[in-house]
Enzyme design. Structure first.
Site, PDB file in Angstrom:
ATOM      1  N   SER A  65       7.055 -27.292   2.964  1.00 17.08           N
ATOM      2  CA  SER A  65       7.668 -28.437   2.298  1.00 17.08           C
ATOM      3  C   SER A  65       6.686 -29.613   2.238  1.00 17.08           C
ATOM      4  O   SER A  65       5.610 -29.486   1.657  1.00 17.08           O
ATOM      5  CB  SER A  65       8.972 -28.807   3.015  1.00 17.08           C
ATOM      6  OG  SER A  65       9.753 -29.677   2.232  1.00 17.08           O
ATOM      7  N   ASP A  69      15.820 -23.711  -4.867  1.00 13.75           N
ATOM      8  CA  ASP A  69      15.058 -24.799  -4.259  1.00 13.75           C
ATOM      9  C   ASP A  69      14.563 -25.710  -5.371  1.00 13.75           C
ATOM     10  O   ASP A  69      13.953 -25.233  -6.341  1.00 13.75           O
ATOM     11  CB  ASP A  69      13.875 -24.196  -3.476  1.00 13.75           C
ATOM     12  CG  ASP A  69      12.982 -25.243  -2.821  1.00 13.75           C
ATOM     13  OD1 ASP A  69      13.311 -26.431  -2.872  1.00 13.75           O
ATOM     14  OD2 ASP A  69      11.953 -24.847  -2.246  1.00 13.75           O
ATOM     15  N   HIS A  95      15.623 -23.608   0.141  1.00 16.85           N
ATOM     16  CA  HIS A  95      14.650 -24.472   0.791  1.00 16.85           C
ATOM     17  C   HIS A  95      14.984 -24.642   2.275  1.00 16.85           C
ATOM     18  O   HIS A  95      16.125 -24.867   2.645  1.00 16.85           O
ATOM     19  CB  HIS A  95      14.615 -25.846   0.121  1.00 16.85           C
ATOM     20  CG  HIS A  95      13.481 -26.695   0.613  1.00 16.85           C
ATOM     21  ND1 HIS A  95      12.241 -26.667   0.038  1.00 16.85           N
ATOM     22  CD2 HIS A  95      13.400 -27.573   1.651  1.00 16.85           C
ATOM     23  CE1 HIS A  95      11.436 -27.486   0.685  1.00 16.85           C
ATOM     24  NE2 HIS A  95      12.111 -28.055   1.675  1.00 16.85           N
TER      25      HIS A  95
END
Length: 403
Positions: free
Chosen positions: A189, A343, A373
């Site tokens: 991320s 995501d 995610h």
């Protein structure tokens, strides 16, 4: 008695209504994900209320997610764990106890959390680092970089860059019995964003004599110019990272300026200077048809020159690694990119994979049609997801083969 039963029934119905979120059939363990998401949403509502009444900043309340997961540097039979600093930046080092008569791999890891949350000391990252150290016989350097809203770009980037540059010194590598030809940068991320940015920038640093062999980016955030990609539209309200939260993370990375946040939410934050960068993230060209789906491309709009002056860095390549020319991509190391169908950041990773391949970089793009995610963060009971464990196994196997 009847009124109590009615109250219980109504309360149960309201709770079920709050928890239930329609999720795609492709996602496994949907009720577990709904429960986790309900907890996240509840904390988010509390954070919004706290900020509204002036009690605490939104991200300060959300930090509860980090604080409750913190664990100490506990060693075991397989790995020696130590908290230390590299050039005054805190790191947690995982050193495998397997004393094989050869130099080891090393992975420099950058945690996720939107540059505002997260920690190298959280249990999920601790477990990931232990597993990586043990199975790869690798030294893992997990970086504890500074966070927004107290610190903004480029502080987070500077912290991780400082650590990577320090570790790549030959005497430091020798101290940890690391092979200079087998060092990786990795992250998930926001950490994937930082890893990608470091890999780009450090190749131009003449003081660095050791090259990074591979980069492994897990659902990375890579561009700031268009928050209306197909994945942002498709997954606007998906757990665990709805569009509103991701855009808030981006905004907080640069500034507490609410004007910037509002412009980003409306996808009208482009500046005179940024117009020429749009082609680097033009998803109508860079996304395969299966990711473009039925969405129509609208070039990011806006003429907010005043925001560019007041909030520097929004389109800086150290913050948005996708927004660079091909010449900066050609020298990058072999790359592993993970994306998830559900995501908002899916298309960032897909576009980066496309551009890297076009630039001649060896890329392994692993796309999970049944994941969301943050999946690798849910690796402890009772919020462990089978898909997260699968993704971790594939990630470690790729490093075993390529590092």
């Amino acid at each position: 008695m009847g009124s109590k039963l009615l109250a219980i029934a109504l309360s149960s119905a309201l709770l079920a209504h709050y928890i239930y979120t329609p999720l795609p059939e492709a996602l496994g363990e949907r009720w577990k994900l709904m429960l986790v998401d309900a907890c996240f949403r509840s904390l988010g509502h509390l954070a919004e209320l706290s900020e509204l009444i002036g009690f605490k900043h939104y991200m300060e309340v959300m930090m509860v997610l980090t604080t409750v997961e913190l664990v100490g540097p506990s060693s075991d039979d397989d790995v020696t764990v130590m908290d230390t600093t590299f050039n005054q930046v805190p790191v947690r080092v995982y050193n495998p106890n397997n004393l094989l008569p050869k130099l080891r791999r090393a992975v420099i890891y950058m945690h996720g959390g939107g540059w505002c949350l997260g920690s190298a000391k959280m249990k999920p990252y601790d477990l990931l680092s232990r597993k990586s150290a043990t199975e790869l016989n690798a030294v893992i350097i997990s970086i504890e970089y500074r966070l927004a809203p107290e610190h903004h770009f480029p502080d987070q980037f500077n912290d991780v860059y400082t650590v990577v540059k320090y570790f790549l010194q030959r005497d430091v590598l020798a101290r940890y019995s690391v092979d200079p030809a087998r060092v990786a940068v990795s992250g998930d991320s926001a950490g994937g964003n930082l890893a990608a940015a470091v890999a780009q920038q450090i190749q131009e640093d003449r003081e660095v004599q050791v090259e990074i062999k591979v980069q492994a980016l897990i659902y990375p955030a890579l561009q700031t110019i268009d928050f209306n990609t197909p994945s942002y539209q498709q997954n606007e309200n998906m757990p665990i990272l709805p569009k509103t939260l991701m855009v808030r993370f981006w905004s907080e990375y640069f500034s507490c300026n609410k004007s910037l946040l509002n412009k980003m939410m409306a996808n009208s934050h482009a500046t005179h200077e940024s117009k020429g960068l749009s082609n680097f993230a033009n998803w109508s060209v860079l996304l395969p048809m299966e990711f473009r789906k039925h969405y129509s491309y609208i070039p990011p709009g806006g003429e907010n020159a005043e925001l560019s002056g007041r909030v520097p860095g929004v389109f800086d390549p150290r913050a948005a690694p996708l927004l660079v020319g091909d010449e900066k991509l050609r020298a990058l190391p072999r790359t592993y990119i993970v994306t998830c169908e559900y995501d908002v950041l899916r298309d960032d990773g897909v576009m980066y994979a496309t551009r890297l391949k076009m630039a001649g970089v060896q890329v392994t793009h692993e796309h999970y049609e049944d994941s969301f995610h943050g999946a690798i963060m849910f690796n402890t009971w009772p919020t462990d997801f089978a898909i997260g464990q699968k993704m971790i196994s594939h990630y470690i196997e790729w490093l075993r083969t390529n590092l």
